[in-house]
Design a protein around this motif. Structure first.
Motif, mmCIF file in Angstrom:
data_model
loop_
_atom_site.group_PDB
_atom_site.id
_atom_site.type_symbol
_atom_site.label_atom_id
_atom_site.label_comp_id
_atom_site.label_asym_id
_atom_site.label_seq_id
_atom_site.Cartn_x
_atom_site.Cartn_y
_atom_site.Cartn_z
ATOM 1 N N ARG A 261 0.821 -1.212 0.000
ATOM 2 C CA ARG A 261 0.000 0.000 0.000
ATOM 3 C C ARG A 261 0.855 1.263 0.000
ATOM 4 N N GLN A 262 1.933 1.283 0.798
ATOM 5 C CA GLN A 262 2.760 2.478 0.898
ATOM 6 C C GLN A 262 3.397 2.832 -0.450
ATOM 7 N N ALA A 263 3.886 1.798 -1.154
ATOM 8 C CA ALA A 263 4.500 2.048 -2.461
ATOM 9 C C ALA A 263 3.468 2.594 -3.447
ATOM 10 N N ILE A 264 2.247 2.054 -3.396
ATOM 11 C CA ILE A 264 1.173 2.535 -4.271
ATOM 12 C C ILE A 264 0.810 3.972 -3.915
ATOM 13 N N GLU A 265 0.718 4.229 -2.625
ATOM 14 C CA GLU A 265 0.386 5.568 -2.141
ATOM 15 C C GLU A 265 1.425 6.595 -2.589
ATOM 16 N N ASP A 266 2.702 6.247 -2.451
ATOM 17 C CA ASP A 266 3.783 7.164 -2.835
ATOM 18 C C ASP A 266 3.795 7.417 -4.338
ATOM 19 N N HIS A 267 3.585 6.361 -5.107
ATOM 20 C CA HIS A 267 3.624 6.500 -6.565
ATOM 21 C C HIS A 267 2.459 7.338 -7.086
ATOM 22 N N CYS A 268 1.258 7.087 -6.557
ATOM 23 C CA CYS A 268 0.068 7.758 -7.078
ATOM 24 C C CYS A 268 -0.181 9.125 -6.441
ATOM 25 N N GLY A 269 0.433 9.383 -5.297
ATOM 26 C CA GLY A 269 0.241 10.667 -4.632
ATOM 27 C C GLY A 269 -1.080 10.781 -3.905
ATOM 28 N N PHE A 270 -1.654 9.634 -3.517
ATOM 29 C CA PHE A 270 -2.923 9.632 -2.802
ATOM 30 C C PHE A 270 -2.670 9.623 -1.295
ATOM 31 N N SER A 271 -3.709 10.025 -0.532
ATOM 32 C CA SER A 271 -3.650 9.877 0.918
ATOM 33 C C SER A 271 -3.807 8.409 1.288
ATOM 34 N N ARG A 272 -3.493 8.093 2.534
ATOM 35 C CA ARG A 272 -3.609 6.703 2.974
ATOM 36 C C ARG A 272 -5.053 6.216 2.872
ATOM 37 N N SER A 273 -5.997 7.044 3.333
ATOM 38 C CA SER A 273 -7.393 6.612 3.325
ATOM 39 C C SER A 273 -7.910 6.448 1.888
ATOM 40 N N LYS A 274 -7.510 7.348 1.003
ATOM 41 C CA LYS A 274 -7.952 7.239 -0.391
ATOM 42 C C LYS A 274 -7.373 5.994 -1.050
ATOM 43 N N THR A 275 -6.087 5.716 -0.798
ATOM 44 C CA THR A 275 -5.452 4.536 -1.371
ATOM 45 C C THR A 275 -6.146 3.267 -0.876
ATOM 46 N N THR A 276 -6.412 3.211 0.428
ATOM 47 C CA THR A 276 -7.080 2.043 1.001
ATOM 48 C C THR A 276 -8.462 1.852 0.395
ATOM 49 N N ASN A 277 -9.195 2.943 0.237
ATOM 50 C CA ASN A 277 -10.542 2.876 -0.338
ATOM 51 C C ASN A 277 -10.499 2.387 -1.787
ATOM 52 N N LEU A 278 -9.548 2.898 -2.579
ATOM 53 C CA LEU A 278 -9.427 2.479 -3.980
ATOM 54 C C LEU A 278 -9.033 1.006 -4.083
ATOM 55 N N LEU A 279 -8.123 0.574 -3.225
ATOM 56 C CA LEU A 279 -7.710 -0.832 -3.230
ATOM 57 C C LEU A 279 -8.881 -1.738 -2.878
ATOM 58 N N ASN A 280 -9.692 -1.328 -1.913
ATOM 59 C CA ASN A 280 -10.865 -2.130 -1.542
ATOM 60 C C ASN A 280 -11.870 -2.211 -2.693
ATOM 61 N N GLN A 281 -12.034 -1.089 -3.421
ATOM 62 C CA GLN A 281 -12.937 -1.089 -4.574
ATOM 63 C C GLN A 281 -12.449 -2.064 -5.650
ATOM 64 N N LEU A 282 -11.147 -2.046 -5.924
ATOM 65 C CA LEU A 282 -10.581 -2.907 -6.968
ATOM 66 C C LEU A 282 -10.642 -4.373 -6.554
ATOM 67 N N MET A 283 -10.466 -4.657 -5.259
ATOM 68 C CA MET A 283 -10.591 -6.044 -4.799
ATOM 69 C C MET A 283 -12.032 -6.508 -4.863
ATOM 70 N N ALA A 284 -12.975 -5.628 -4.524
ATOM 71 C CA ALA A 284 -14.392 -5.991 -4.579
ATOM 72 C C ALA A 284 -14.833 -6.290 -6.014
ATOM 73 N N ALA A 285 -14.179 -5.631 -6.958
ATOM 74 C CA ALA A 285 -14.499 -5.853 -8.377
ATOM 75 C C ALA A 285 -13.720 -7.021 -8.960
ATOM 76 N N HIS A 286 -12.930 -7.699 -8.131
ATOM 77 C CA HIS A 286 -12.122 -8.857 -8.544
ATOM 78 C C HIS A 286 -11.128 -8.489 -9.647
ATOM 79 N N ILE A 287 -10.573 -7.284 -9.535
ATOM 80 C CA ILE A 287 -9.560 -6.822 -10.483
ATOM 81 C C ILE A 287 -8.162 -7.006 -9.905
ATOM 82 N N ILE A 288 -8.034 -6.844 -8.600
ATOM 83 C CA ILE A 288 -6.754 -7.086 -7.935
ATOM 84 C C ILE A 288 -6.967 -8.036 -6.762
#
Length: 302
Positions: A261-288
């Motif tokens: 998560r930290q590497a994704i957060e640093d690369h994309c420039g998102f906050s921790r909460s936003k990164t976590t929320n996006l990751l949860n969305q992508l997992m719920a969609a069975h994309i990651i």
């Protein structure tokens, strides 16, 4: 013994074989240009036969008795350590090799959707890009390398096509990849492909591949070494329903394969909460998916 004549290209040299048959070539020429029978006169016109010494190397390639190394196709799983299927296409006409490779592309990268009375076929990689890259590999490879096959790696997120032989004489990377200039290594093979409609015009293959991705976020890539030319065609359909922020994460994981998560957060420039929320969305969609526990959790594309 091959005739050594520098005025002749490799595909125009004699193959020293007789009694070749051309059922696929004849069938396609009948369909495309209305040819009645594929005789020696037509073969001579295409430089597949020479009245002085017989069939050429190009003639051998288009015959059912083709003895040149063909195409090695491997279908991988989640990574290149997991081989799901493998098929070697050779000892048949180069046209049959082309058609069989396209059939495998349709099998692994196409899907059908039926709505009412209509059937829609979609491709995870642009069909025109694969056809052009495959035709280019067959037309422009160095057929004088006697033990090297064209390599096609079919992965979940891309197709890689590696063609034996670097650039032909008077060609370089700038001319090939930027200016789309073409010096056919095998002009007589290229001419047959052109007449059959398998390539559009000399020197337009790279342009057509790029144009097929013009509305996509991911783009094809090209790489050349002294001994090979390779094309990478990324999967496109997986991004169509993603938001721009989700796409940033998707493309980063496509490059890195696994990332925390930290590497994704640093690369994309998102906050921790936003990164976590996006990751949860992508997992719920069975994309990651994710692997590991606690601080060692890493995310990857499914």
């Amino acid at each position: 013994m091959i005739l050594k004549d520098r005025s002749l290209t490799f595909d125009q040299l004699p193959c020293k074989k007789e009694d070749l048959t051309f059922p696929t070539l004849e069938k396609l020429l009948q369909k495309k240009i209305g040819l009645e029978t594929l005789g020696k006169d037509t073969m001579t016109t295409f430089d597949l036969y020479d009245k002085s010494y017989g069939y050429t190397n190009a003639g051998l390639l288009f015959s059912s008795e083709n003895s040149f190394p063909g195409v090695d196709i491997v279908r991988f799983g989640t990574d290149q350590n997991e081989i799901l299927a493998r098929r070697t296409l050779e000892k048949q006409s180069v046209l049959d090799i082309y058609n069989d490779a396209c059939d495998l592309f349709f099998l692994f990268y196409s899907s059908e959707r039926i709505e009412g009375m209509e059937r829609t076929v979609s491709h995870r990689i642009p069909e025109v890009a694969f056809r052009e890259a495959l035709a280019n590999a067959l037309v422009h490879r160095d057929w004088s390398i006697g033990n090297a096959r064209i390599q096609i790696a079919m992965l979940e997120d891309r197709i890689e096509i590696i063609s034996p032989g670097g650039f032909p004489e008077n060609m370089n990377e700038t001319l090939y990849f930027q200016d789309f200039y073409s010096v056919p290594r095998n002009p007589h093979i290229a001419y047959v492909f052109l007449r059959l409609g398998l390539i559009e015009r000399f020197g337009t293959g790279v342009r057509r591949i790029l144009n097929s991705y013009q509305n996509e976020i991911v783009k094809p890539s090209f790489h050349a070494t002294e001994n090979t030319i390779s094309v990478t065609l990324p999967v496109v359909n997986q991004l169509t329903d993603l938001s721009p922020d989700q796409q940033k994460i998707y493309l980063f994981l496509m490059e890195k394969k696994f990332a925390g998560r930290q590497a994704i957060e640093d690369h994309c420039g998102f906050s921790r909460s936003k990164t976590t929320n996006l990751l949860n969305q992508l997992m719920a969609a069975h994309i990651i998916g994710r692997t590991g526990n606690s601080r060692s959790v890493e995310y990857f594309l499914l």
